[in-house]
Design a protein around this motif. Sequence first.
Motif: not given
Length: 360
Positions: A213-229, A148-153
């Motif tokens: 955490e975002a980097i840790t998940l990426e290194l674990d092969g996860k498709d990470v989506v970030n919504l930076p505050l 469930t990607p969250i790309t906008t508020p």
Amino acid sequence: METTPAPVPRPSRRTALGAAAASIGALALAACGGSSDAASGASDGGSGDYGSLDLNLSWIKNAEFAGEYLAVDRGYFEKAGFSSVNLIAGGPSGTSTETMVLSGSALIGTSSPLGVAPLIKDDEAPLKIIGTTYQKNPFTIISLGDATPITTPADLAGKRIGVQAGVNETLFEGFLAANGIEASALEIVPVQYDPQPLVNGEVDGFFGYLTNEAITLELDGKDVVNLPLADNGLPFMAESLVVTQESIETKREELKAVLVALIRGWSDAVEDPEEGARLAVEDFGKDLGLDMEKETRQAKAQVDLVSTDETDANGLLTMSQDLMQKNVDALVTAGFDLTLEDYFDTSLLEEVYEENPDLR
């Protein structure tokens, strides 16, 4: 996924507001932070004999403090007038910078505007921020692209968001307010700092750090989506340098010497993030079992948070009027209605750069 040390969580561990608030009555009028009773030294900011420096870190000794490690390793603190440096680790078993500085157990420490705001507003704690390492905070809502990607508020509506209690929760509430989102429009799920609930599908988003955490998940092969505050209504600075008002008045030259060493260290960390990561893994954090790939990624990722167009113009660690005002406005949104002067003092860095033009 990184398992050693324990998952490296973020913002709420930075301030441990409960502990700080509990002890604030006894500490508010304590002696100013400082590690030496040595004379303040000459006005050039680098020829004093200040003795040992106690500097409190907001978290464990990972790559987040690459500039501090390089300043120690390359002798910048010694050249600035300190006989030794004690970098005091924060983290789950550590004490907050606010408490350490107020009690006199550290001359200076790293925290954030939101870390000092409750103590300044509610307890009249004599704290000031005199500079900041991160011009832009790394707080983010992490989601997974294949879930469930969250790309906008706006995408937060109807979602389950994992948020840690304490400062993180306050930050998230401020984030919602800044974007005109009612808390009732989503479900806030209490979590700890391990993002495993996101991987397990227990939450749709997870409050974390772009550089952790975002980097840790990426290194674990996860498709990470970030919504930076910081890019979505909450532009707090981070890893801000916190001292007492008394130390500004009575240990001014000592504080300026610290700033000179930190500027040199962080300049090197920006130019050579790999070396900062190496020092974290092999030296300063060698007992933590840090992963070199993850720490190198973190050290590189934080360069864009430390070095910006504004620091190119004004110097590392500086805080522009615009940046400080944005932080004050964000603090008002979070419920802390104070002025810029209540939080910040830029005079020491102004003097440092005037007296040391080679630092730019």
